[in-house]
Motif scaffolding. Structure first.
Motif, PDB file in Angstrom:
ATOM      1  N   ALA A  46       1.680   8.404   8.883  1.00 35.27           N
ATOM      2  CA  ALA A  46       1.333   9.723   9.414  1.00 35.27           C
ATOM      3  C   ALA A  46       0.572  10.560   8.394  1.00 35.27           C
ATOM      4  CB  ALA A  46       2.602  10.452   9.848  1.00 35.27           C
ATOM      5  N   MET A  47       0.585  10.150   7.127  1.00 36.27           N
ATOM      6  CA  MET A  47      -0.109  10.916   6.075  1.00 36.27           C
ATOM      7  C   MET A  47      -1.467  10.328   5.720  1.00 36.27           C
ATOM      8  SD  MET A  47       3.169  11.768   3.601  1.00 36.27           S
ATOM      9  CE  MET A  47       3.750  10.071   3.523  1.00 36.27           C
ATOM     10  N   ALA A  70       0.845  -1.189   0.000  1.00 36.69           N
ATOM     11  CA  ALA A  70       0.000   0.000   0.000  1.00 36.69           C
ATOM     12  C   ALA A  70       0.884   1.245   0.000  1.00 36.69           C
ATOM     13  CB  ALA A  70      -0.900   0.009   1.226  1.00 36.69           C
ATOM     14  N   THR A  71       0.479   2.252  -0.736  1.00 29.82           N
ATOM     15  CA  THR A  71       1.223   3.508  -0.756  1.00 29.82           C
ATOM     16  C   THR A  71       0.412   4.660  -0.170  1.00 29.82           C
ATOM     17  OG1 THR A  71       0.453   3.981  -3.007  1.00 29.82           O
ATOM     18  CG2 THR A  71       2.557   2.828  -2.771  1.00 29.82           C
ATOM     19  N   LYS A  72      -0.907   4.470  -0.077  1.00 25.23           N
ATOM     20  CA  LYS A  72      -1.751   5.539   0.444  1.00 25.23           C
ATOM     21  C   LYS A  72      -3.072   4.959   0.931  1.00 25.23           C
ATOM     22  CE  LYS A  72      -3.994   9.907  -0.912  1.00 25.23           C
ATOM     23  NZ  LYS A  72      -4.227  10.861  -2.046  1.00 25.23           N
ATOM     24  N   ILE A  73      -3.561   5.471   2.047  1.00 24.35           N
ATOM     25  CA  ILE A  73      -4.891   5.118   2.545  1.00 24.35           C
ATOM     26  C   ILE A  73      -5.733   6.379   2.572  1.00 24.35           C
ATOM     27  CG2 ILE A  73      -6.237   4.278   4.510  1.00 24.35           C
ATOM     28  CD1 ILE A  73      -3.825   2.614   5.337  1.00 24.35           C
ATOM     29  N   ASP A  74      -6.861   6.339   1.919  1.00 21.71           N
ATOM     30  CA  ASP A  74      -7.830   7.436   1.975  1.00 21.71           C
ATOM     31  C   ASP A  74      -8.954   6.978   2.895  1.00 21.71           C
ATOM     32  OD1 ASP A  74      -9.876   9.303   1.585  1.00 21.71           O
ATOM     33  OD2 ASP A  74      -9.311   9.656  -0.508  1.00 21.71           O
ATOM     34  N   ALA A  75      -8.868   7.379   4.162  1.00 22.73           N
ATOM     35  CA  ALA A  75      -9.842   6.925   5.141  1.00 22.73           C
ATOM     36  C   ALA A  75     -11.222   7.514   4.902  1.00 22.73           C
ATOM     37  CB  ALA A  75      -9.365   7.279   6.551  1.00 22.73           C
ATOM     38  N   THR A  76     -11.276   8.672   4.286  1.00 30.20           N
ATOM     39  CA  THR A  76     -12.575   9.304   4.016  1.00 30.20           C
ATOM     40  C   THR A  76     -13.339   8.527   2.954  1.00 30.20           C
ATOM     41  OG1 THR A  76     -11.672  11.487   4.569  1.00 30.20           O
ATOM     42  CG2 THR A  76     -13.730  11.418   3.289  1.00 30.20           C
ATOM     43  N   ARG A  77     -12.656   8.154   1.874  1.00 31.79           N
ATOM     44  CA  ARG A  77     -13.288   7.399   0.793  1.00 31.79           C
ATOM     45  C   ARG A  77     -13.223   5.881   1.029  1.00 31.79           C
ATOM     46  NH1 ARG A  77     -10.881  11.767  -1.958  1.00 31.79           N
ATOM     47  NH2 ARG A  77     -12.351  12.940  -3.271  1.00 31.79           N
ATOM     48  N   LYS A  78     -12.523   5.471   2.074  1.00 33.80           N
ATOM     49  CA  LYS A  78     -12.334   4.052   2.367  1.00 33.80           C
ATOM     50  C   LYS A  78     -11.705   3.335   1.182  1.00 33.80           C
ATOM     51  CE  LYS A  78     -16.053   3.632   5.791  1.00 33.80           C
ATOM     52  NZ  LYS A  78     -17.248   2.861   6.207  1.00 33.80           N
ATOM     53  N   GLN A  79     -10.538   3.858   0.795  1.00 32.60           N
ATOM     54  CA  GLN A  79      -9.813   3.303  -0.346  1.00 32.60           C
ATOM     55  C   GLN A  79      -8.323   3.174  -0.016  1.00 32.60           C
ATOM     56  OE1 GLN A  79     -10.684   6.225  -3.384  1.00 32.60           O
ATOM     57  NE2 GLN A  79     -12.469   5.084  -4.136  1.00 32.60           N
ATOM     58  N   GLY A  95      -4.194  10.269   7.686  1.00 24.87           N
ATOM     59  CA  GLY A  95      -5.326  10.881   8.373  1.00 24.87           C
ATOM     60  C   GLY A  95      -5.786  10.071   9.568  1.00 24.87           C
ATOM     61  N   LEU A  96      -5.232   8.881   9.736  1.00 28.85           N
ATOM     62  CA  LEU A  96      -5.535   8.064  10.907  1.00 28.85           C
ATOM     63  C   LEU A  96      -4.730   8.591  12.098  1.00 28.85           C
ATOM     64  CD1 LEU A  96      -5.271   4.552   9.204  1.00 28.85           C
ATOM     65  CD2 LEU A  96      -7.376   5.793   9.753  1.00 28.85           C
ATOM     66  N   ALA A  97      -5.303   8.497  13.282  1.00 26.42           N
ATOM     67  CA  ALA A  97      -4.629   9.002  14.476  1.00 26.42           C
ATOM     68  C   ALA A  97      -3.313   8.259  14.703  1.00 26.42           C
ATOM     69  CB  ALA A  97      -5.534   8.842  15.691  1.00 26.42           C
ATOM     70  N   CYS A  98      -2.251   9.031  14.894  1.00 25.05           N
ATOM     71  CA  CYS A  98      -0.929   8.474  15.170  1.00 25.05           C
ATOM     72  C   CYS A  98      -0.344   9.158  16.404  1.00 25.05           C
ATOM     73  CB  CYS A  98       0.019   8.687  13.988  1.00 25.05           C
ATOM     74  SG  CYS A  98      -0.429   7.792  12.479  1.00 25.05           S
ATOM     75  N   ASP A  99       0.555   8.468  17.075  1.00 22.09           N
ATOM     76  CA  ASP A  99       1.204   9.074  18.233  1.00 22.09           C
ATOM     77  C   ASP A  99       2.400   9.905  17.756  1.00 22.09           C
ATOM     78  OD1 ASP A  99       3.327   7.352  17.718  1.00 22.09           O
ATOM     79  OD2 ASP A  99       2.861   5.985  19.366  1.00 22.09           O
ATOM     80  N   PRO A 100       3.104  10.598  18.657  1.00 21.43           N
ATOM     81  CA  PRO A 100       4.228  11.446  18.227  1.00 21.43           C
ATOM     82  C   PRO A 100       5.324  10.698  17.487  1.00 21.43           C
ATOM     83  CG  PRO A 100       3.553  12.041  20.456  1.00 21.43           C
ATOM     84  CD  PRO A 100       2.782  10.798  20.099  1.00 21.43           C
ATOM     85  N   SER A 101       5.415   9.382  17.689  1.00 22.22           N
ATOM     86  CA  SER A 101       6.432   8.597  16.989  1.00 22.22           C
ATOM     87  C   SER A 101       5.952   8.086  15.639  1.00 22.22           C
ATOM     88  CB  SER A 101       6.861   7.401  17.857  1.00 22.22           C
ATOM     89  OG  SER A 101       7.458   7.848  19.058  1.00 22.22           O
TER      90      SER A 101
END
Length: 372
Positions: free
Chosen positions: A246-247, A81-90, A249-255
């Protein structure tokens, strides 16, 4: 007729191996399953030092993903995977495929941690991803067999993984000049004296108290200006989060690790779940270890099943401590549980039995049907 719900398993890590095996035994009605992984097998990290030492063939240390996917009626895509679009679920994949999902589970492991060391990317082998490490190690063994003089190898990182790799290499080829670099003044954990004794017995040179700052083609430079001759350097500094998470849009911690709740569910997107080294449970942070990844498999499968069938999720509390078994190369191992530790050939036999039992559990998943 209702549309099938779409479950996507992103990554072929320890937890997803369990999920696939469980789904092969108890199918989910009206659910399509897709497994996405760039590698067609899952390497069991617990047996990797045994492979380096020469105790196992590599096939004994891996679980093929295609049979697991086939048994679970899952469509398998061998790509990353290179990208997750959580809004479009793709999910956008490296091969150009666009995969849609209703429920997503992420178990992609971690990335190598060596960005702070100058020259590491050009002159070192990282233990992650493991598949790449295996390729490099295979080449290294072949080169060593053709040489008439001893080779100098340095392992950077004196955690359990680095210690096991250093000792396995020394056992495999006693003539190797193996060095182990520890940025700390002591080896980690309450079993440090036992580990130090094992390294001393094996003839592994330990450079402690100063981290590596630069890796060249033939040497390693430490922060205190010591220079170690090193024709091949292996970096075993632990885990870091895959940068692209981190790109998403899903919640990530500082690391940069995905953050989940007690249900292994993203705290920002309820239809996304995550387990293994790529994620951290917000209320229960734990070390990045295969032990915890394996233990997360059953609760992850239970909650994915619940999410897809509109049932309540079940809370998961990871154990506060784990059994650690560290092989020392020569069919001898050191074990610890909390403050208690032990060692011996019997510990290695115990570890070997645990590892072989784990692998056997997942080698016979479901029926033998064609891959979709």
């Amino acid at each position: 007729m209702n549309r099938l719900k779409r479950l996507v398993l992103l990554g072929g890590g320890h937890a997803h191996v369990h999920v696939l095996n469980a789904l092969s035994k108890n199918r989910l009605p009206n659910v399509s399953i897709t497994l996405i992984s760039p590698f067609d097998r899952q390497v069991y990290s617990g047996m990797l030092p045994g492979w380096i030492a020469g105790h196992y063939d590599i096939e004994q240390c891996v679980l093929p993903l295609k049979p697991l996917a086939r048994a679970a009626d899952a469509h398998y895509l061998q790509t990353a995977a290179t990208k997750i679009d959580a809004t479009r679920k793709q999910i956008l994949c490296a091969n150009g495929d666009l995969v849609e999902f209703d429920v997503l589970s992420i178990d992609i492991g971690s990335a190598p941690q060596y960005a702070a060391i100058v020259g590491a990317a050009d002159h070192a082998i990282a233990i992650r991803p493991i598949e790449t490490f295996i390729e490099h190690m295979t080449t290294l063994v072949e080169v060593r067999q053709r040489r008439a003089t001893p080779m100098h190898i340095t392992v950077i990182g004196a955690g359990a993984g680095g210690v096991e790799v250093a000792l396995a290499l020394k056992h495999r080829r006693a003539e190797l000049q193996v060095s182990l670099v520890s940025g700390a003044n002591t080896l980690p954990g309450n079993i440090a004296p036992r580990i130090a004794n094992a390294l001393n017995r094996a003839g592994v040179a330990v450079f402690a108290g100063s981290p590596a700052i630069e890796i060249g083609p033939n040497n390693v430079t430490l922060a205190d200006d010591r220079v170690i001759e090193s024709e091949q350097t292996i970096v075993a500094l632990g885990a870091s989060a895959p940068s692209w998470l981190a790109m998403t849009g899903l919640a990530c911690d500082p690391s940069g690790y995905l953050v989940t709740n007690n249900f292994l569910q993203s705290i920002s997107h309820e239809f996304v779940f995550a387990a293994g080294d790529c994620a951290s449970i917000e209320a229960y942070p734990r070390p990045k270890s295969g032990v915890y990844a394996v233990r997360a498999g059953p609760p992850l499968e239970q909650n994915l099943r619940a999410a897809l069938t509109s049932r309540p999720l079940t809370r998961y509390v990871p154990q506060t401590r784990s059994l650690y078994l560290i092989s020392t190369g020569n069919k001898y191992a050191i074990g610890s549980w909390g403050r208690v530790s032990w060692e011996g050939e019997w510990v290695w036999r115990w570890k070997d039995r645990i590892d072989r039992t784990f692998m056997a559990k997942y080698r016979k998943p479901g029926a033998n049907r064609p891959i979709l």
